[in-house]
Design a protein around this motif. Structure first.
Motif, PDB file in Angstrom:
ATOM      1  N   GLU A 114       0.852  -1.185   0.000  1.00 37.21           N
ATOM      2  CA  GLU A 114       0.000   0.000   0.000  1.00 37.21           C
ATOM      3  C   GLU A 114       0.889   1.237   0.000  1.00 37.21           C
ATOM      4  O   GLU A 114       1.925   1.266   0.660  1.00 37.21           O
ATOM      5  CB  GLU A 114      -0.891   0.014   1.242  1.00 37.21           C
ATOM      6  N   PHE A 115       0.488   2.248  -0.715  1.00 40.23           N
ATOM      7  CA  PHE A 115       1.270   3.480  -0.801  1.00 40.23           C
ATOM      8  C   PHE A 115       1.282   4.234   0.526  1.00 40.23           C
ATOM      9  O   PHE A 115       2.218   4.930   0.843  1.00 40.23           O
ATOM     10  CB  PHE A 115       0.728   4.359  -1.936  1.00 40.23           C
ATOM     11  N   GLY A 116       0.227   4.082   1.292  1.00 38.45           N
ATOM     12  CA  GLY A 116       0.191   4.699   2.615  1.00 38.45           C
ATOM     13  C   GLY A 116      -0.261   6.142   2.621  1.00 38.45           C
ATOM     14  O   GLY A 116      -0.094   6.850   3.613  1.00 38.45           O
ATOM     15  N   ALA A 117      -0.823   6.596   1.528  1.00 34.75           N
ATOM     16  CA  ALA A 117      -1.360   7.960   1.441  1.00 34.75           C
ATOM     17  C   ALA A 117      -2.433   7.958   0.361  1.00 34.75           C
ATOM     18  O   ALA A 117      -2.374   7.157  -0.576  1.00 34.75           O
ATOM     19  CB  ALA A 117      -0.258   8.951   1.089  1.00 34.75           C
ATOM     20  N   PRO A 118      -3.403   8.845   0.477  1.00 35.00           N
ATOM     21  CA  PRO A 118      -4.434   8.918  -0.564  1.00 35.00           C
ATOM     22  C   PRO A 118      -3.826   9.364  -1.896  1.00 35.00           C
ATOM     23  O   PRO A 118      -2.927  10.191  -1.933  1.00 35.00           O
ATOM     24  CB  PRO A 118      -5.411   9.977  -0.046  1.00 35.00           C
ATOM     25  N   THR A 147      16.929  23.969 -11.315  1.00 36.44           N
ATOM     26  CA  THR A 147      17.578  23.016 -12.214  1.00 36.44           C
ATOM     27  C   THR A 147      17.226  21.575 -11.878  1.00 36.44           C
ATOM     28  O   THR A 147      17.697  20.660 -12.515  1.00 36.44           O
ATOM     29  CB  THR A 147      19.110  23.174 -12.162  1.00 36.44           C
ATOM     30  N   ARG A 148      16.389  21.378 -10.883  1.00 34.29           N
ATOM     31  CA  ARG A 148      16.067  20.031 -10.407  1.00 34.29           C
ATOM     32  C   ARG A 148      14.626  19.659 -10.743  1.00 34.29           C
ATOM     33  O   ARG A 148      13.691  20.405 -10.449  1.00 34.29           O
ATOM     34  CB  ARG A 148      16.260  19.983  -8.898  1.00 34.29           C
ATOM     35  N   ALA A 149      14.476  18.456 -11.324  1.00 36.39           N
ATOM     36  CA  ALA A 149      13.137  17.934 -11.592  1.00 36.39           C
ATOM     37  C   ALA A 149      12.782  16.942 -10.504  1.00 36.39           C
ATOM     38  O   ALA A 149      13.647  16.278  -9.936  1.00 36.39           O
ATOM     39  CB  ALA A 149      13.096  17.252 -12.958  1.00 36.39           C
ATOM     40  N   GLY A 150      11.498  16.835 -10.219  1.00 33.68           N
ATOM     41  CA  GLY A 150      11.041  15.860  -9.247  1.00 33.68           C
ATOM     42  C   GLY A 150      11.378  14.447  -9.678  1.00 33.68           C
ATOM     43  O   GLY A 150      11.532  14.166 -10.868  1.00 33.68           O
ATOM     44  N   SER A 151      11.483  13.536  -8.711  1.00 33.74           N
ATOM     45  CA  SER A 151      11.845  12.145  -8.993  1.00 33.74           C
ATOM     46  C   SER A 151      10.770  11.196  -8.479  1.00 33.74           C
ATOM     47  O   SER A 151      10.757  10.848  -7.292  1.00 33.74           O
ATOM     48  CB  SER A 151      13.184  11.797  -8.346  1.00 33.74           C
ATOM     49  N   PRO A 152       9.892  10.737  -9.361  1.00 35.75           N
ATOM     50  CA  PRO A 152       8.909   9.753  -8.912  1.00 35.75           C
ATOM     51  C   PRO A 152       9.576   8.447  -8.489  1.00 35.75           C
ATOM     52  O   PRO A 152       9.078   7.761  -7.600  1.00 35.75           O
ATOM     53  CB  PRO A 152       7.988   9.565 -10.118  1.00 35.75           C
ATOM     54  N   THR A 153      10.714   8.103  -9.094  1.00 36.71           N
ATOM     55  CA  THR A 153      11.430   6.893  -8.678  1.00 36.71           C
ATOM     56  C   THR A 153      11.796   6.991  -7.203  1.00 36.71           C
ATOM     57  O   THR A 153      11.525   6.071  -6.422  1.00 36.71           O
ATOM     58  CB  THR A 153      12.703   6.686  -9.518  1.00 36.71           C
ATOM     59  N   ALA A 154      12.399   8.106  -6.809  1.00 29.74           N
ATOM     60  CA  ALA A 154      12.803   8.274  -5.406  1.00 29.74           C
ATOM     61  C   ALA A 154      11.597   8.245  -4.476  1.00 29.74           C
ATOM     62  O   ALA A 154      11.662   7.662  -3.387  1.00 29.74           O
ATOM     63  CB  ALA A 154      13.575   9.582  -5.241  1.00 29.74           C
ATOM     64  N   GLU A 155      10.509   8.846  -4.878  1.00 30.79           N
ATOM     65  CA  GLU A 155       9.314   8.879  -4.028  1.00 30.79           C
ATOM     66  C   GLU A 155       8.726   7.477  -3.849  1.00 30.79           C
ATOM     67  O   GLU A 155       8.392   7.072  -2.735  1.00 30.79           O
ATOM     68  CB  GLU A 155       8.265   9.830  -4.603  1.00 30.79           C
ATOM     69  N   VAL A 156       8.601   6.728  -4.942  1.00 30.28           N
ATOM     70  CA  VAL A 156       8.052   5.367  -4.856  1.00 30.28           C
ATOM     71  C   VAL A 156       8.986   4.480  -4.042  1.00 30.28           C
ATOM     72  O   VAL A 156       8.545   3.725  -3.171  1.00 30.28           O
ATOM     73  CB  VAL A 156       7.803   4.794  -6.269  1.00 30.28           C
ATOM     74  N   ALA A 158      11.107   5.309  -1.703  1.00 28.28           N
ATOM     75  CA  ALA A 158      11.090   5.685  -0.286  1.00 28.28           C
ATOM     76  C   ALA A 158       9.802   5.237   0.402  1.00 28.28           C
ATOM     77  O   ALA A 158       9.835   4.705   1.513  1.00 28.28           O
ATOM     78  CB  ALA A 158      11.267   7.194  -0.141  1.00 28.28           C
ATOM     79  N   ARG A 159       8.673   5.427  -0.243  1.00 26.85           N
ATOM     80  CA  ARG A 159       7.395   5.096   0.392  1.00 26.85           C
ATOM     81  C   ARG A 159       7.138   3.594   0.438  1.00 26.85           C
ATOM     82  O   ARG A 159       6.571   3.103   1.402  1.00 26.85           O
ATOM     83  CB  ARG A 159       6.247   5.811  -0.307  1.00 26.85           C
ATOM     84  N   LEU A 160       7.522   2.875  -0.618  1.00 30.30           N
ATOM     85  CA  LEU A 160       7.223   1.445  -0.682  1.00 30.30           C
ATOM     86  C   LEU A 160       8.403   0.561  -0.286  1.00 30.30           C
ATOM     87  O   LEU A 160       8.238  -0.645  -0.127  1.00 30.30           O
ATOM     88  CB  LEU A 160       6.760   1.065  -2.094  1.00 30.30           C
TER      89      LEU A 160
END
Length: 180
Positions: A114-118, A147-156, A158-160
């Motif tokens: 589970e992602f743990g957030a809505p 100069t920095r773009a968000g990282s969905p890889t890092a977010e996923v 870290a959360r999972l």
């Protein structure tokens, strides 16, 4: 009849240190049981026909050769090409972005945690919006701040607490168009 699958390797850049070249990658997958293997771009995305073999098993059997010959030893995620096409057919990014959108992305991971957030969910920096997450695929909109773009890889990751890899929606669209 064989189904077409896509293998998304994490942290693979063809021809770079600790990554195989295109021919070696394709050969390793064919030798491991794929009836065909074709690299798409240079980011570790490969389209395979698995024939009678289970596609994840093909990837698992190819791993020792990739390690021995190139030093590559990281995660790989397998998804049916028709599933990616079905996601695109739904147009999930429609209305999700705004003038700040940098890219729309697909992040691949394994596991049913589970992602743990809505969902939809935005990270604390406001540079990643995960708009949908199901069956090992997170769809995100990312923004660039400075100069920095968000990282969905890092977010996923870290959360999972699992490895993940991301491709742009543009890459997935080109992939489906070329092989779908």
């Amino acid at each position: 009849m064989s189904t077409t699958f896509v293998v998304f390797y994490r942290n693979m850049n063809l021809g770079h240190p600790n990554s195989p070249g295109r021919a070696l990658l394709e050969d390793a997958l064919r030798e491991a049981g794929a009836s065909s293997a074709r690299s798409f771009q240079t980011n570790g995305t490969v389209v395979i026909e698995a024939g009678d073999a289970a596609p994840r098993e093909v990837v698992r059997r190819a791993a020792p050769r990739l390690l021995a010959v190139s030093g590559y030893d990281d995660a790989a995620f397998v998804r049916p090409l028709d599933r990616l096409a079905a996601i695109l057919d739904r147009d999930p990014f429609a209305g999700a972005g705004d003038e700040r959108t940098y890219r729309e992305t697909f992040t691949f991971f394994d596991g049913g945690q589970e992602f743990g957030a809505p969902i939809p969910w935005t990270n604390d920096r406001g540079d990643v919006d995960i708009i949908e997450i199901a069956d090992g695929v997170a769809l995100s909109v990312i923004r660039r701040t400075g100069t920095r773009a968000g990282s969905p890889t890092a977010e996923v990751e870290a959360r999972l607490e699992v490895p993940a890899t991301t491709r742009t929606a543009g890459t997935i669209r080109r992939l489906v168009k070329a092989f779908g």
